[in-house]
Design an enzyme around this catalytic site. Structure first.
Site, PDB file in Angstrom:
ATOM      1  N   ASN A 126     104.008  40.136  -6.835  1.00 22.92           N
ATOM      2  CA  ASN A 126     102.769  40.801  -6.391  1.00 22.92           C
ATOM      3  C   ASN A 126     102.157  40.128  -5.152  1.00 22.92           C
ATOM      4  O   ASN A 126     101.347  40.748  -4.452  1.00 22.92           O
ATOM      5  CB  ASN A 126     101.724  40.839  -7.517  1.00 22.92           C
ATOM      6  CG  ASN A 126     102.054  41.817  -8.626  1.00 22.92           C
ATOM      7  OD1 ASN A 126     101.713  41.607  -9.790  1.00 22.92           O
ATOM      8  ND2 ASN A 126     102.722  42.919  -8.297  1.00 22.92           N
ATOM      9  N   ASP A 160     100.090  47.884 -16.503  1.00 20.77           N
ATOM     10  CA  ASP A 160     100.538  48.551 -15.272  1.00 20.77           C
ATOM     11  C   ASP A 160      99.874  49.922 -15.121  1.00 20.77           C
ATOM     12  O   ASP A 160      99.520  50.560 -16.114  1.00 20.77           O
ATOM     13  CB  ASP A 160     102.072  48.697 -15.315  1.00 20.77           C
ATOM     14  CG  ASP A 160     102.653  48.982 -13.942  1.00 20.77           C
ATOM     15  OD1 ASP A 160     101.956  48.770 -12.929  1.00 20.77           O
ATOM     16  OD2 ASP A 160     103.806  49.440 -13.883  1.00 20.77           O
ATOM     17  N   GLY A 161      99.733  50.336 -13.871  1.00 21.34           N
ATOM     18  CA  GLY A 161      99.246  51.695 -13.586  1.00 21.34           C
ATOM     19  C   GLY A 161      97.854  51.766 -12.984  1.00 21.34           C
ATOM     20  O   GLY A 161      97.298  52.870 -12.833  1.00 21.34           O
ATOM     21  N   ARG A 207     110.562  49.241 -17.532  1.00 18.32           N
ATOM     22  CA  ARG A 207     111.229  48.021 -17.073  1.00 18.32           C
ATOM     23  C   ARG A 207     110.380  46.798 -17.408  1.00 18.32           C
ATOM     24  O   ARG A 207     109.227  46.916 -17.791  1.00 18.32           O
ATOM     25  CB  ARG A 207     111.543  48.096 -15.575  1.00 18.32           C
ATOM     26  CG  ARG A 207     110.326  48.343 -14.693  1.00 18.32           C
ATOM     27  CD  ARG A 207     110.692  48.322 -13.196  1.00 18.32           C
ATOM     28  NE  ARG A 207     109.559  48.732 -12.389  1.00 18.32           N
ATOM     29  CZ  ARG A 207     109.388  49.959 -11.866  1.00 18.32           C
ATOM     30  NH1 ARG A 207     110.301  50.884 -12.065  1.00 18.32           N
ATOM     31  NH2 ARG A 207     108.311  50.248 -11.155  1.00 18.32           N
TER      32      ARG A 207
HETATM   33  C1  IPE Z   1     104.253  44.210 -13.117  1.00 18.97           C
HETATM   34  O1  IPE Z   1     103.704  45.319 -12.506  1.00 18.97           O
HETATM   35  C2  IPE Z   1     103.360  43.020 -12.895  1.00 18.97           C
HETATM   36  C3  IPE Z   1     102.065  43.093 -13.548  1.00 18.97           C
HETATM   37  C4  IPE Z   1     101.677  43.996 -14.375  1.00 18.97           C
HETATM   38  C5  IPE Z   1     101.177  42.030 -13.221  1.00 18.97           C
HETATM   39  P1  IPE Z   1     104.210  45.820 -11.086  1.00 18.97           P
HETATM   40  O2  IPE Z   1     103.507  47.077 -10.781  1.00 18.97           O
HETATM   41  O3  IPE Z   1     104.117  44.720 -10.106  1.00 18.97           O
HETATM   42  O4  IPE Z   1     105.759  46.088 -11.396  1.00 18.97           O
HETATM   43  P2  IPE Z   1     106.864  46.875 -10.582  1.00 18.97           P
HETATM   44  O5  IPE Z   1     107.011  46.199  -9.266  1.00 18.97           O
HETATM   45  O6  IPE Z   1     106.433  48.294 -10.435  1.00 18.97           O
HETATM   46  O7  IPE Z   1     108.088  46.768 -11.425  1.00 18.97           O
HETATM   47  C1  IPE Z   2      98.988  46.811 -12.423  1.00 21.17           C
HETATM   48  O1  IPE Z   2      98.736  47.986 -11.745  1.00 21.17           O
HETATM   49  C2  IPE Z   2      98.209  45.645 -11.871  1.00 21.17           C
HETATM   50  C3  IPE Z   2      99.028  44.670 -11.138  1.00 21.17           C
HETATM   51  C4  IPE Z   2     100.322  44.704 -10.971  1.00 21.17           C
HETATM   52  C5  IPE Z   2      98.325  43.552 -10.526  1.00 21.17           C
HETATM   53  P1  IPE Z   2      99.435  48.338 -10.379  1.00 21.17           P
HETATM   54  O2  IPE Z   2      98.594  47.803  -9.276  1.00 21.17           O
HETATM   55  O3  IPE Z   2     100.844  47.914 -10.371  1.00 21.17           O
HETATM   56  O4  IPE Z   2      99.336  49.931 -10.368  1.00 21.17           O
HETATM   57  P2  IPE Z   2     100.498  50.963 -10.047  1.00 21.17           P
HETATM   58  O5  IPE Z   2     101.684  50.585 -10.865  1.00 21.17           O
HETATM   59  O6  IPE Z   2     100.764  50.860  -8.583  1.00 21.17           O
HETATM   60  O7  IPE Z   2      99.935  52.286 -10.436  1.00 21.17           O
HETATM   61 MG    MG Z   3     102.561  48.749 -10.987  1.00 19.39          MG
END
Ligand code: IPE
Ligand code: IPE
Ligand code: MG
Length: 247
Positions: free
Chosen positions: A69, A21-22, A195
């Site tokens: 997603n 994530d991030g 989470r």
């Molecule tokens: C969780 O990340 C799903 C993946 C890493 C693929 P998200 O960025 O979608 O999670 P939330 O919605 O912030 O909890």
């Molecule tokens: C994780 O990074 C990748 C996926 C969930 C596909 P994010 O796209 O959720 O990045 P943030 O959490 O918005 O920074």
């Molecule tokens: Mg995210």
């Protein structure tokens, strides 16, 4: 001393799962589009996979795309799908060279057809590899997986293939998409969010959780080593007392 040297090879988790994530925040910090973060997350996947395989971890499961997603802007979903498939295609050779088997869990039929075909081809091409199984959770959510298992069990009861009385935890687990792997001993989530976001809810009943503020595109081998060292400093009691564990 190198962090890698501190790791006790005798006490490695067999299965590590990661919520990557991030990416979006990493890109935004540099005034770039969110998709720039996804592109830069690919290198982290490569490094983490390499680190895990080199150490001798047998299963690495990466949360790449959740059911939820799909609700992101269409542009971002399209870029992510293309990037995922391009990377899988490009890395298949390296996976074979390193004896790593590719696997996927999730509602794979919901992927665009071309992506699905590409994924299946890479899974097939690497199916003989034995050093480590790299599982991508794609269009995955744990509640979907659990409901899917319940439906399959209900069908088998209807056709008298199994009896309701024979349902137990092991049998239920065998209907999950993770049926051919042990539960993860360690779950890592990057980016400072504390989470689970619908990932492996059943399988992490007794998993050690590790949260780090590092954003996924910054995650490198050293970050993986830190998580493993932290894991090795923990006492896993499974409901027992510390005295029972250490006798
Ligand atoms: C969780 O990340 C799903 C993946 C890493 C693929 P998200 O960025 O979608 O999670 P939330 O919605 O912030 O909890
Ligand atoms: C994780 O990074 C990748 C996926 C969930 C596909 P994010 O796209 O959720 O990045 P943030 O959490 O918005 O920074
Ligand atoms: Mg995210």
């Amino acid at each position: 001393m190198n962090l890698k040297d501190i790791i006790n090879i005798e006490n490695l988790p067999i299965h590590v799962a990661i919520i990557m994530d991030g990416n979006g925040r990493w890109a935004k910090k540099q005034g770039k589009n969110r998709t720039f973060g996804h592109q830069n997350g690919v290198k982290s996947v490569r490094e983490t996979t390499e680190a895990a395989a080199e150490l001798g971890i047998k299963y690495l499961t990466l949360y790449a795309f959740s059911t939820e997603n799909w609700n992101r802007p269409k542009y971002e979903v399209d870029v992510l799908m293309k990037l995922l498939m391009k990377s899988i295609n490009k890395e298949t050779k390296t996976l074979n060279k390193n004896n790593i088997r590719l696997n996927a869990i999730g509602d794979l039929n919901s992927l665009p057809l071309a992506s699905y075909k590409q994924l299946m081809k890479s899974i097939e091409d690497t199916s003989g590899n034995t050093r480590m199984t790299l599982t991508l959770a794609l269009s995955y959510s744990s509640r979907w997986e659990i409901v899917d298992a319940v439906k399959k069990i209900a069908d088998k009861i209807k056709t008298n293939d199994i009896s309701a009385e024979s349902i137990d935890q092991d049998m239920f687990s065998s209907f999950l998409r993770t049926n051919n792997m042990p539960d993860p001993e360690l779950l890592i989530r990057t980016s400072g969010e504390n989470r689970i976001s619908n990932f492996l809810l059943w399988q992490i009943a007794y998993t050690e959780l590790y949260f780090t503020d590092t954003l996924w595109p910054d995650f490198r081998k050293e970050d993986m080593y830190k998580a493993l060292i932290d894991f090795q400093g923990r006492e896993r009691r499974f409901g027992k007392t510390s005295e029972q564990i250490n006798k």
